[in-house]
Design a protein around this motif. Structure first.
Motif, PDB file in Angstrom:
ATOM      1  N   GLU A 537     -59.757 -20.534 -15.128  1.00 16.47           N
ATOM      2  CA  GLU A 537     -59.312 -21.746 -15.820  1.00 16.47           C
ATOM      3  C   GLU A 537     -58.239 -22.512 -15.046  1.00 16.47           C
ATOM      4  N   GLU A 538     -57.304 -21.774 -14.434  1.00 16.68           N
ATOM      5  CA  GLU A 538     -56.115 -22.426 -13.875  1.00 16.68           C
ATOM      6  C   GLU A 538     -56.179 -22.666 -12.367  1.00 16.68           C
ATOM      7  N   GLU A 539     -56.940 -21.860 -11.636  1.00 15.93           N
ATOM      8  CA  GLU A 539     -56.847 -21.912 -10.179  1.00 15.93           C
ATOM      9  C   GLU A 539     -58.134 -22.344  -9.476  1.00 15.93           C
ATOM     10  N   ILE A 540     -59.281 -22.135 -10.089  1.00 19.69           N
ATOM     11  CA  ILE A 540     -60.543 -22.442  -9.406  1.00 19.69           C
ATOM     12  C   ILE A 540     -61.041 -23.806  -9.886  1.00 19.69           C
ATOM     13  N   ALA A 541     -60.897 -24.813  -9.049  1.00 22.48           N
ATOM     14  CA  ALA A 541     -61.259 -26.189  -9.418  1.00 22.48           C
ATOM     15  C   ALA A 541     -62.530 -26.675  -8.730  1.00 22.48           C
ATOM     16  N   ASN A 542     -62.866 -26.107  -7.597  1.00 29.75           N
ATOM     17  CA  ASN A 542     -64.055 -26.544  -6.863  1.00 29.75           C
ATOM     18  C   ASN A 542     -65.314 -26.171  -7.641  1.00 29.75           C
ATOM     19  N   SER A 543     -66.236 -27.124  -7.770  1.00 25.88           N
ATOM     20  CA  SER A 543     -67.421 -26.903  -8.609  1.00 25.88           C
ATOM     21  C   SER A 543     -68.299 -25.770  -8.069  1.00 25.88           C
ATOM     22  N   LYS A 544     -68.503 -25.719  -6.758  1.00 26.92           N
ATOM     23  CA  LYS A 544     -69.312 -24.652  -6.180  1.00 26.92           C
ATOM     24  C   LYS A 544     -68.658 -23.291  -6.408  1.00 26.92           C
ATOM     25  N   ALA A 545     -67.331 -23.246  -6.247  1.00 30.54           N
ATOM     26  CA  ALA A 545     -66.618 -21.993  -6.472  1.00 30.54           C
ATOM     27  C   ALA A 545     -66.706 -21.580  -7.940  1.00 30.54           C
ATOM     28  N   GLN A 546     -66.720 -22.556  -8.852  1.00 32.38           N
ATOM     29  CA  GLN A 546     -66.835 -22.238 -10.276  1.00 32.38           C
ATOM     30  C   GLN A 546     -68.198 -21.625 -10.582  1.00 32.38           C
ATOM     31  N   VAL A 547     -69.252 -22.173  -9.988  1.00 30.61           N
ATOM     32  CA  VAL A 547     -70.593 -21.633 -10.206  1.00 30.61           C
ATOM     33  C   VAL A 547     -70.666 -20.182  -9.740  1.00 30.61           C
ATOM     34  N   THR A 548     -70.157 -19.934  -8.552  1.00 26.27           N
ATOM     35  CA  THR A 548     -70.170 -18.568  -8.019  1.00 26.27           C
ATOM     36  C   THR A 548     -69.373 -17.630  -8.920  1.00 26.27           C
ATOM     37  N   ALA A 549     -68.187 -18.076  -9.343  1.00 31.69           N
ATOM     38  CA  ALA A 549     -67.331 -17.242 -10.178  1.00 31.69           C
ATOM     39  C   ALA A 549     -68.004 -16.913 -11.511  1.00 31.69           C
ATOM     40  N   ILE A 550     -68.656 -17.912 -12.122  1.00 34.27           N
ATOM     41  CA  ILE A 550     -69.318 -17.689 -13.408  1.00 34.27           C
ATOM     42  C   ILE A 550     -70.392 -16.617 -13.284  1.00 34.27           C
ATOM     43  N   HIS A 551     -71.198 -16.694 -12.239  1.00 43.00           N
ATOM     44  CA  HIS A 551     -72.275 -15.707 -12.073  1.00 43.00           C
ATOM     45  C   HIS A 551     -71.713 -14.316 -11.771  1.00 43.00           C
ATOM     46  N   LEU A 552     -70.587 -14.257 -11.089  1.00 49.54           N
ATOM     47  CA  LEU A 552     -69.948 -12.957 -10.876  1.00 49.54           C
ATOM     48  C   LEU A 552     -69.458 -12.366 -12.196  1.00 49.54           C
ATOM     49  N   ILE A 553     -68.860 -13.199 -13.028  1.00 47.76           N
ATOM     50  CA  ILE A 553     -68.367 -12.740 -14.331  1.00 47.76           C
ATOM     51  C   ILE A 553     -69.535 -12.270 -15.205  1.00 47.76           C
ATOM     52  N   ILE A 554     -70.627 -13.034 -15.203  1.00 51.54           N
ATOM     53  CA  ILE A 554     -71.795 -12.669 -16.010  1.00 51.54           C
ATOM     54  C   ILE A 554     -72.351 -11.323 -15.564  1.00 51.54           C
ATOM     55  N   GLY A 555     -72.488 -11.164 -14.237  1.00 43.65           N
ATOM     56  CA  GLY A 555     -73.035  -9.917 -13.723  1.00 43.65           C
ATOM     57  C   GLY A 555     -72.168  -8.712 -14.073  1.00 43.65           C
ATOM     58  N   ALA A 556     -70.850  -8.875 -13.926  1.00 46.46           N
ATOM     59  CA  ALA A 556     -69.939  -7.775 -14.242  1.00 46.46           C
ATOM     60  C   ALA A 556     -69.972  -7.452 -15.730  1.00 46.46           C
ATOM     61  N   LEU A 557     -70.003  -8.485 -16.560  1.00 47.46           N
ATOM     62  CA  LEU A 557     -69.987  -8.262 -18.005  1.00 47.46           C
ATOM     63  C   LEU A 557     -71.277  -7.586 -18.477  1.00 47.46           C
ATOM     64  N   GLN A 558     -72.376  -7.908 -17.821  1.00 50.46           N
ATOM     65  CA  GLN A 558     -73.645  -7.305 -18.215  1.00 50.46           C
ATOM     66  C   GLN A 558     -73.668  -5.803 -17.926  1.00 50.46           C
ATOM     67  N   ARG A 559     -72.892  -5.377 -16.939  1.00 55.26           N
ATOM     68  CA  ARG A 559     -72.874  -3.955 -16.581  1.00 55.26           C
ATOM     69  C   ARG A 559     -71.862  -3.150 -17.412  1.00 55.26           C
ATOM     70  N   MET A 560     -71.119  -3.801 -18.280  1.00 52.50           N
ATOM     71  CA  MET A 560     -70.086  -3.128 -19.071  1.00 52.50           C
ATOM     72  C   MET A 560     -70.674  -2.513 -20.329  1.00 52.50           C
ATOM     73  N   ASN A 561     -70.270  -1.299 -20.649  1.00 52.03           N
ATOM     74  CA  ASN A 561     -70.714  -0.660 -21.884  1.00 52.03           C
ATOM     75  C   ASN A 561     -69.558  -0.045 -22.667  1.00 52.03           C
ATOM     76  N   VAL A 562     -68.316  -0.372 -22.250  1.00 55.45           N
ATOM     77  CA  VAL A 562     -67.154   0.230 -22.871  1.00 55.45           C
ATOM     78  C   VAL A 562     -66.639  -0.589 -24.047  1.00 55.45           C
ATOM     79  N   PHE A 563     -67.038  -1.852 -24.144  1.00 56.93           N
ATOM     80  CA  PHE A 563     -66.435  -2.748 -25.129  1.00 56.93           C
ATOM     81  C   PHE A 563     -67.014  -2.531 -26.526  1.00 56.93           C
ATOM     82  N   SER A 564     -66.145  -2.733 -27.470  1.00 56.15           N
ATOM     83  CA  SER A 564     -66.597  -2.785 -28.854  1.00 56.15           C
ATOM     84  C   SER A 564     -67.370  -4.089 -29.068  1.00 56.15           C
TER      85      SER A 564
END
Length: 622
Positions: A537-564
């Motif tokens: 939210e605060e540091e990544i302003a470049n649109s291409k960098a935002q796209v890459t970051a979003i897909h990284l977050i999605i991939g990591a979250l999909q592999r998580m099984n610890v959350f309620s």
């Protein structure tokens, strides 16, 4: 007893200096007109300013030096009998009629110095007479400076064994050994007395007095006599502190001018100090090993300051330390280990050149005597990173600009080195990680993006080794736990994000979140995701960098099984919202499509609800 303030002291010092200058003006007029009577009158009035009890040792020293300079001029006047017309014998009697004891003794010492040089009386008897009369001043500061003055004006009469003043040596020894009773009166050696604030003031005064006993020049010229006494002291005396402070003072004195450095070469100070330390260690058989190593650290520091070009001297000190370490079965004292590390680090800091340090034949032999366990590993890592400190941080005064490709190659080499550091014991590996972090954290914005990731993955490897362990952090000496390591990892990545590397920091936060998932630490994993969102939210302003970051977050979250269910819903909807607000429509569609898989995860029964993903929730995609 009132404790005086700094402003009051400055005022009293200014008044004292003004009094000395006023009387010195009339003293000079009397000397110019060869008027002995007025010269004695105004010199006594001038010296009366030294009777003050209101100044600390440091401030009193400033006042004393003003009077000292005037006394040297007065001494030259006393030497020339043709000017004042009074023999030195009569002059010695005449100055004893001064009213107050302190001015009288200063004048007596000044004339006494001239009297000794005239050889009209036995020098030994004159010096003994002066020493006895100086005992009349019992105030610790005033008495100390009076005796210091006597030592300064008599030094050229005492030092040459073959000179006409050889008879003075017995009296000189007596003066050195017994000439300071004032140190035992107001400021007891065995213990300080009075209320807490008074004791604190006394302690500060005593420490200040220790620094002002004799001038450095006197120490240098009487070095052989002084060092000869050290092996004879009682074992209860803290001789290592005395010798260490002496070497520190002498090394600073040597740096004051080229002429002084020449004096050090003439008196062979290094050889004398080295021999004295060897004898002290030999005589005091019960001296702890840390005491001996501390002496060698001080001697090495002295050598590097005074004789930086004499690598043979440096190697000699290291060799002497090897000899001492060889006499003990095992180096177990952690404080002694730290001193050995300091010994090994000193040449590296001085020469800033690994090759120079490696030419010292005894350097690796010192390292061999470190404890074969933890301490040796820790010390080796410390020394290793001292060796390469030019690669991991900007050195003071360095102005050379390195080619960008060369810089990257260097930093990649450092990163590879960090990956090579390994220890089977988790506690020791964690200590290694902390030592490396301490050295690399000063790398700055150019270096941290290379060094932090390698250090983070080394720590994550340790986390996986400890996976499944539990325990809270209590103090610094507890065994390594995943929770403790994750705390350190958070600090590392935070430092990286602070040097404008948010995209890299985000990737590392996600890696740590997955590691926390493997350790079943839900709140830790949630915190790492939260930090990743803040960066997005605060540091990544470049649109291409935002796209890459979003897909990284999605991939990591999909592999998580610890959350309620509740925590996963929060993170999933936040990620989907970021996806829907990407700059370009195609990027929005791809990212939201990827988010749809977060609502139906194979193998996780609680995450199979296709109804909950509704595109109407994201009107931007309509």
């Amino acid at each position: 007893m009132l404790l005086i303030g700094a402003e009051d002291e400055e005022k009293w010092l200014a008044e004292g200096i003004a009094g000395i200058q006023h009387n010195a003006f009339y003293l000079h007029r009397a000397l110019d007109s060869n008027n002995l009577r007025d010269a004695l009158k105004y010199s006594a009035q001038m010296l009366s300013e030294l009777r003050t009890s209101k100044l600390s040792p440091q401030k009193y020293y400033e006042l004393y030096m003003r009077a000292f300079d005037e006394l040297r001029i007065l001494e030259m006047f006393f030497k020339d009998e043709s000017k004042h017309g009074v023999s030195v014998v009569d002059l010695y009697e005449l100055v004893q009629h001064a009213g107050n004891i302190l001015p009288r003794l200063y004048l007596l010492c000044t004339v006494g110095s001239v009297y000794i040089k005239s050889k009209e009386a036995p020098a030994k008897e004159l010096l003994q007479d002066l020493v006895e009369m100086c005992h009349g001043v019992q105030h610790p500061i005033r008495g100390l400076f009076l005796r210091s003055y006597l030592a300064q004006i008599s030094r050229d009469r005492l030092l040459d064994i073959g000179s006409d003043y050889e008879g003075c040596h017995g009296a000189c020894d007596s003066f050195i050994l017994f000439g300071h009773p004032e140190l035992k009166t107001s400021i007891p050696i065995s213990g300080l007395q009075g209320p807490g604030r008074v004791r604190e003031k006394q302690e500060k005064e005593r420490s200040a007095l220790q620094e002002l006993v004799f001038p450095d020049e006197y120490h240098l010229q009487t070095l052989e006599m002084l060092l000869a006494a050290f092996p004879q002291v009682q074992p209860t005396v803290d001789i290592k502190t005395v010798l260490s402070r002496l070497m520190d003072r002498l090394s600073k004195y040597a740096a004051s001018s080229a002429d002084v450095l020449t004096e050090f070469l003439q008196v062979e100070a290094f050889t004398k100090l080295s021999n004295a330390i060897e004898k002290v260690i030999e005589v005091q058989v019960d001296m702890p090993v840390i005491g001996a190593i501390t002496l060698y650290v001080s001697l090495l520091t002295f050598t590097l300051r005074v004789h930086p070009d004499r690598l043979d001297y440096v190697d000699q000190v290291l060799g002497a330390c090897v000899k001492k370490l060889s006499s003990i079965p095992k180096l177990e004292d952690s404080r002694a280990t730290k001193q050995v590390v300091a010994l090994l680090s000193a040449p590296l800091e001085k020469y800033n050149d690994t090759v120079t340090a490696l030419t010292l034949s005894n350097y690796p032999r010192v390292m061999d005597h470190l404890d074969n366990g933890t301490n040796k590993v820790m010390a080796m890592v410390e020394v290793l990173f001292e060796l390469i400190k030019g690669l991991i941080k900007d050195l003071d005064g360095a102005t050379d600009e390195l080619d960008e490709e060369d810089f990257k190659d260097e930093q990649n080499s450092v990163a590879k080195l960090i990956h090579m550091l390994y220890n089977n014991e988790p506690e020791e590996m964690l200590k290694i990680i902390c030592i490396v972090w301490k050295h690399t954290m000063a790398g700055g914005p150019k270096r941290l993006p290379f060094t932090v990731p390698s250090l983070v993955f080394s720590a994550l490897q340790l986390v996986r080794q400890l996976q499944g362990q539990e325990g809270d952090i209590v103090g610094e000496e507890v065994p390594a736990t995943p929770k403790k390591i994750f705390q350190i990892l958070s600090q590392m990545i935070e430092a990286l994000s602070a040097v404008l590397s948010p995209e890299l920091a985000l990737r590392l936060y996600l890696q740590c979140a997955e590691a926390a998932n493997g350790c079943d630490l839900e709140y830790v994993a949630y915190e790492f995701f939260t930090q990743a969102f803040v960066l997005y939210e605060e540091e990544i302003a470049n649109s291409k960098a935002q796209v890459t970051a979003i897909h990284l977050i999605i991939g990591a979250l999909q592999r998580m099984n610890v959350f309620s269910v509740e925590n996963r819903d929060i993170l999933t909807h936040k990620t989907t919202g970021y996806s829907a607000r990407l700059l370009k429509k195609p990027d929005q569609c791809r990212a939201v499509y990827a988010c749809s898989h977060l609502f139906w995860v194979d193998g996780q029964d609680g995450i199979r609800d296709g109804e909950r993903f509704d595109l109407k929730t994201y009107p931007d995609l309509a």
